[in-house]
Write a protein that holds these residues in place. Structure first.
Motif, PDB file in Angstrom:
ATOM      1  N   ARG A  63       0.824  -1.216   0.000  1.00 23.70           N
ATOM      2  CA  ARG A  63       0.000   0.000   0.000  1.00 23.70           C
ATOM      3  C   ARG A  63       0.858   1.266   0.000  1.00 23.70           C
ATOM      4  NH1 ARG A  63      -3.376  -0.991   5.234  1.00 23.70           N
ATOM      5  NH2 ARG A  63      -1.315  -1.769   5.844  1.00 23.70           N
ATOM      6  N   VAL A  94     -12.883  -8.002  -5.751  1.00 28.08           N
ATOM      7  CA  VAL A  94     -11.502  -8.446  -5.510  1.00 28.08           C
ATOM      8  C   VAL A  94     -11.342  -9.950  -5.758  1.00 28.08           C
ATOM      9  CG1 VAL A  94     -10.973  -6.581  -3.905  1.00 28.08           C
ATOM     10  CG2 VAL A  94     -11.803  -8.770  -3.015  1.00 28.08           C
ATOM     11  N   SER A 137      -2.143   5.046  -7.106  1.00 28.92           N
ATOM     12  CA  SER A 137      -2.747   4.231  -6.057  1.00 28.92           C
ATOM     13  C   SER A 137      -4.255   4.475  -6.088  1.00 28.92           C
ATOM     14  CB  SER A 137      -2.178   4.617  -4.691  1.00 28.92           C
ATOM     15  OG  SER A 137      -2.813   3.887  -3.658  1.00 28.92           O
ATOM     16  N   CYS A 165      -5.266  -0.840  -4.378  1.00 26.55           N
ATOM     17  CA  CYS A 165      -4.263  -1.470  -5.238  1.00 26.55           C
ATOM     18  C   CYS A 165      -3.482  -0.384  -5.971  1.00 26.55           C
ATOM     19  CB  CYS A 165      -4.883  -2.455  -6.227  1.00 26.55           C
ATOM     20  SG  CYS A 165      -5.768  -1.713  -7.589  1.00 26.55           S
ATOM     21  N   THR A 181      -0.593  -4.467  -8.513  1.00 27.16           N
ATOM     22  CA  THR A 181      -0.603  -5.279  -7.286  1.00 27.16           C
ATOM     23  C   THR A 181      -1.964  -5.933  -7.149  1.00 27.16           C
ATOM     24  OG1 THR A 181      -1.364  -3.427  -5.912  1.00 27.16           O
ATOM     25  CG2 THR A 181       1.026  -3.718  -6.120  1.00 27.16           C
ATOM     26  N   LYS A 182      -2.014  -7.000  -6.399  1.00 31.04           N
ATOM     27  CA  LYS A 182      -3.278  -7.708  -6.186  1.00 31.04           C
ATOM     28  C   LYS A 182      -4.201  -6.845  -5.320  1.00 31.04           C
ATOM     29  CE  LYS A 182      -5.209 -12.065  -4.491  1.00 31.04           C
ATOM     30  NZ  LYS A 182      -6.081 -12.186  -5.679  1.00 31.04           N
ATOM     31  N   PRO A 183      -5.420  -6.590  -5.795  1.00 33.86           N
ATOM     32  CA  PRO A 183      -6.319  -5.746  -4.993  1.00 33.86           C
ATOM     33  C   PRO A 183      -6.744  -6.448  -3.708  1.00 33.86           C
ATOM     34  CG  PRO A 183      -7.480  -6.657  -6.901  1.00 33.86           C
ATOM     35  CD  PRO A 183      -6.033  -7.009  -7.068  1.00 33.86           C
ATOM     36  N   ARG A 184      -6.853  -5.666  -2.658  1.00 38.53           N
ATOM     37  CA  ARG A 184      -7.333  -6.176  -1.379  1.00 38.53           C
ATOM     38  C   ARG A 184      -8.430  -5.258  -0.866  1.00 38.53           C
ATOM     39  NH1 ARG A 184      -2.801  -7.653   2.866  1.00 38.53           N
ATOM     40  NH2 ARG A 184      -4.672  -8.493   3.857  1.00 38.53           N
ATOM     41  N   ALA A 197      -3.776  -3.524 -13.310  1.00 37.73           N
ATOM     42  CA  ALA A 197      -3.434  -3.632 -11.896  1.00 37.73           C
ATOM     43  C   ALA A 197      -1.997  -4.124 -11.754  1.00 37.73           C
ATOM     44  CB  ALA A 197      -4.393  -4.589 -11.203  1.00 37.73           C
TER      45      ALA A 197
END
Length: 416
Positions: A58, A249, A235, A202, A275-278, A273
């Protein structure tokens, strides 16, 4: 589990200050106090295993006041190469399906010539810089060990760690997050409610440069923020109803990026994307008290608010600046740094401001996270009025930068 012994001047293991939580708030508190009072013995304990912080993908918005504080703590030079200045910001209010999203409000990004009101910084860079400075100051960080309990004594606390070690300290600072176990151990109650929303976070890459612009789109399900990072990257902090966020997600890359594109638009070209979304559940948590005998809350342990104003991290660093100033002043005067009247000064400084911000973000979220026609019309008129009032815009920029009101010395870039 074996870990390094806690370094104290007399070799007894007795500490002046023990901090629970090695996130940015806990580390900043340790560095801020130790920088001004090298005579105080300080250690940090954290329940998370060593190295977990390096996996945090993040990024956070660092307000101008927090940047000044980090510079004073000799951390900003380490962070600056990866920090992206927010040079301007736009606010829109629309539905996802609207073909055009009119801009209702624009902000210039400087609080002083050459000083942006905020930067976007990777959490790993912030944490890493604070850890480096903590090491330089001789502050021990004990990782992978939780506080299991603590007992009140005449002149301090005995803190029991999960590995069987007991430490004595004059003051225990809890910076262990919004679900703080230490807050519960201290018997401090909270005001809490869930929003039924989750924040999807993400990092995305895009074809065209963002030129340092941040965007906040108020959509019916909640705010959708685009925050600039170094390079052609941004971001995303995307608020959705919790069930929808979980679905988004859990979807494959194609479905996720299709949903993202509906909200993000095509202005920066193709997006993907990185990074993997959380998804993180959103709620309001405010501690009723910030202190107990020889005990203080800081950061998310004291307050968890909606990210709509991007002030979560900055509120935590305000806590650090105020608490450090109170402790340093007390120690200089020969007072007991863990005494209740000393800690009461910290509570009086921070509690009202924190509750005010909590209420403000709660009202903003309720006002903008809906699609009720008459309310949309009223809030759009309100945004338009602010756009036409330079003094009001300057006021909001000062608030967002953390430079409004009587700020602690560190937030003004001054030594304690």
């Amino acid at each position: 589990m074996n870990h390094m012994p806690v370094a104290t001047k007399d070799g007894s293991g007795n500490l002046d200050i023990l901090i629970a939580g090695a996130g940015y708030v806990g580390l900043a508190a340790a560095v801020a106090i130790k920088s001004s009072r090298p005579n105080l013995s300080i250690a940090v304990v954290d329940a998370a295993p060593a190295g977990v912080w390096q996996k945090d993908g993040r990024c956070s918005a660092i307000a101008a006041a927090a940047s000044r504080m980090l510079a004073q703590l000799e951390c900003w030079d380490e962070i600056a190469p990866v920090a992206q200045a927010i040079t301007d910001m736009i606010v829109t209010d629309s539905r996802t399906s609207d073909p055009v999203r009119p801009v209702f409000l624009t902000f210039d990004g400087e609080v002083e010539p050459g000083e942006p009101f905020a930067h976007m910084v990777p959490n790993t860079a912030l944490n890493g810089a604070l850890r480096k400075q903590a090491a330089a100051l001789g502050i021990d960080i004990l990782e992978g060990v939780a506080v299991s309990s603590f007992d009140q004594g005449l002149s301090g606390l005995t803190v029991h760690l999960a590995d069987g070690v007991a430490l004595k300290t004059k003051l225990l600072i809890a910076a262990d997050g919004v679900r703080s176990k230490l807050r519960d151990m201290a018997g401090i109650k909270t005001v809490h409610w869930d929003y039924g929303q989750s924040g999807i976070v993400c990092t995305i890459a895009h074809e065209r440069p963002h030129n340092g612009r941040a965007e906040e789109h108020f959509l019916p399900a909640g705010p959708f923020a685009i925050l600039p990072l170094k390079g052609n990257r941004s971001s995303i902090v995307w608020t959705e109803r919790t069930a929808d966020a979980d679905r988004i997600v859990a979807a494959d890359d194609f479905v996720f990026e299709s949903e993202l594109e509906m909200r993000f638009g095509l202005k920066l070209g193709e997006i993907r994307a990185e990074t993997k979304p959380r998804a993180w559940p959103l709620g309001l948590t405010l501690a009723r008290e910030f202190i107990a005998p020889r005990f203080a809350l800081a950061g998310d342990a004291a307050h968890g608010i909606h990210p709509i104003a991007g002030q979560g991290l900055n509120l935590g660093l305000k806590d650090v600046a105020a608490l450090a100033e109170v402790i340093v002043d007390a120690d200089r005067l020969g007072q007991d740094i863990g005494a209740f009247d000393v800690l009461e000064r910290y509570q009086m400084w921070r509690r009202f401001d924190t509750w005010q911000m909590g209420v403000t973000t709660d009202v903003l979220n309720r006002l903008f996270s809906n699609d009720f026609g008459p309310l949309r019309a009223l809030r759009d008129i309100g945004l338009g009025l602010v756009e036409r009032a330079p003094h009001l815009k300057n006021f909001f920029i000062k608030q967002a930068s953390g430079l409004a009101g009587p700020a602690p010395k560190l937030l003004r870039g001054e030594a304690i």
